[in-house]
Scaffold this active site. Structure first.
Site, PDB file in Angstrom:
ATOM      1  N   CYS A 167       1.174   1.560  12.813  1.00  0.00           N
ATOM      2  CA  CYS A 167       2.523   1.102  13.122  1.00  0.00           C
ATOM      3  C   CYS A 167       3.440   1.289  11.914  1.00  0.00           C
ATOM      4  O   CYS A 167       3.464   0.465  11.002  1.00  0.00           O
ATOM      5  CB  CYS A 167       2.490  -0.372  13.532  1.00  0.00           C
ATOM      6  SG  CYS A 167       4.136  -1.044  13.816  1.00  0.00           S
ATOM      7  N   CYS A 198       5.938  -1.493  11.329  1.00  0.00           N
ATOM      8  CA  CYS A 198       5.443  -2.721  10.699  1.00  0.00           C
ATOM      9  C   CYS A 198       5.202  -2.499   9.205  1.00  0.00           C
ATOM     10  O   CYS A 198       5.469  -3.376   8.395  1.00  0.00           O
ATOM     11  CB  CYS A 198       4.110  -3.158  11.294  1.00  0.00           C
ATOM     12  SG  CYS A 198       3.957  -2.935  13.044  1.00  0.00           S
ATOM     13  N   ASP A 199       4.657  -1.346   8.846  1.00  0.00           N
ATOM     14  CA  ASP A 199       4.123  -1.179   7.495  1.00  0.00           C
ATOM     15  C   ASP A 199       4.872  -0.180   6.620  1.00  0.00           C
ATOM     16  O   ASP A 199       4.569  -0.061   5.435  1.00  0.00           O
ATOM     17  CB  ASP A 199       2.647  -0.738   7.596  1.00  0.00           C
ATOM     18  CG  ASP A 199       1.813  -1.742   8.381  1.00  0.00           C
ATOM     19  OD1 ASP A 199       2.115  -2.940   8.284  1.00  0.00           O
ATOM     20  OD2 ASP A 199       0.890  -1.329   9.091  1.00  0.00           O
TER      21      ASP A 199
END
Ligand code: NAP
Length: 315
Positions: free
Chosen positions: A136, A139-140
């Site tokens: 992801c 997200c990261d």
């Protein structure tokens, strides 16, 4: 196992399909219970801007949109429970579901468990999962400022993730197993003309490696294979993102509900009916083709209407 809670409709899953089913079931006075599962809000909570959901001309943030869906379901009386359903029994009615030491029974069940990111089976993958490897970018991505990262895949997700990562990374390399992208024209063009994105064609990842840094593993290199020549080689990447599609979250129903060879639930044409009367399937758990928030929401609506009609026919 403690007390038994009964509901006319239980919905498993909290993405666009689950919440839409909850809105419709609640408005039909069926007092649905919805289990949010391990990722409340579903896959949209790990995306950023949703620009193709009608009604939001300026786009909307994925997590924000799912909060709105939840609020709308609750406004009409849906009960959202932040637990994961770990066992179901559809062999007799009422159906039985277990979540966190409590047994629930239901006259009908709507499945909206969605899908999860597919990963490649690499010998050292799990060691670096969360320490350089991610599924992801949204997200990261932030953790990869000024680093050289790679994205595996040739679809829309890969293009989207690669483009997004250029906001942080020094360079992004898309690793694709063929010499042609599957992504839509517009997403391809956006990635192909981005000067920070490179493409590595006909190549697959076969392993990863790294070092210990500040007491934990840190990815430093990726082992690759040229699929045309068979030659194996290494490249220094500190980030590796999987964007190679999804797997439906349907393990819980194995042996009970009909599925295709990839695990997608099979529904009857023009309906959300599964092979068990009273059990309905919606969203990505039964759709390997469209997989959009708006189509998931549409099938969630269908499932609630199907459940309502089923319950009426039982009365
Ligand atoms: P996808 O379209 O199925 O693409 C998966 C990609 O991963 C393909 O390029 C595939 O290669 C590659 N792949 C699969 N298994 C692999 C393996 N074992 N090793 C190496 N590569 C592998 O999945 P997606 O990109 O996640 O998109 C899913 C759906 O969501 C699509 O309908 C897409 O349009 C939609 N979507 C839309 C947006 C948007 O509009 N903003 C964003 C993301 C996704 P091959 O090409 O060789 O098969």
């Amino acid at each position: 196992m403690s007390n038994n809670i009964h509901s006319k409709v239980i919905i498993i899953g909290s993405g666009p399909a689950g919440f839409t089913a909850a809105i419709y079931a609640a408005r039909a006075n069926l007092n649905p219970i919805l289990f949010e599962g391990t990722q409340p809000g579903g896959q949209l909570t790990i995306t950023t801007d949703v620009e193709n959901y009608p009604g939001f001309p300026d786009g909307v943030l994925g997590p924000e949109m799912m909060d709105m869906f939840r609020k709308q379901a609750q406004r009409f009386g849906a009960t959202c429970i932040f637990k994961e359903v770990t066992k179901v029994d559809f062999s007799k009615r009422p159906f039985t579901l277990e979540a966190d030491d409590t047994t629930y029974t239901a006259d009908s069940v709507i499945i909206a468990t969605g899908a999860s990111a597919r990963l490649l089976d690499l010998p050292n993958r799990d060691k670096y999962m969360g320490y350089g490897i991610s599924a992801c970018a949204t997200c990261d991505g932030f953790f990869f400022k000024e680093q050289e990262v790679a994205v595996i895949g040739g679809g829309d997700s890969a293009m989207e993730e690669a483009t997004f990562l250029t906001k942080f990374a020094k360079k992004v390399t898309v690793i694709h197993r063929r010499d042609e992208l599957r992504a839509s024209k517009i997403m391809q063009e956006r990635a192909l003309k981005n000067p920070k994105i490179d493409f590595m064609w006909n190549t697959t990842v076969i392993d990863v490696g790294g070092e210990q840094k500040n007491g934990h593993p840190a990815l430093t290199r990726v082992k690759l294979k040229d699929l045309k020549t068979g030659k194996e080689f290494e490249k220094p990447f500190t980030g590796l993102f999987f964007a190679i599609g999804h797997i439906p979250n349907t393990k819980l129903f194995k042996g009970m509900l009909d599925m295709d060879e990839n695990g997608y639930l099979i529904t009857q044409p023009k309906s959300t009916k599964t092979n068990i009367p009273g059990v309905f399937a919606s969203g990505d758990a039964q759709d390997s083709y469209y997989r959009q928030a708006v189509t998931a929401a549409g099938t969630g609506c269908m499932a609630a209407i199907d459940a309502e009609r089923f319950l009426e026919s039982q009365d």
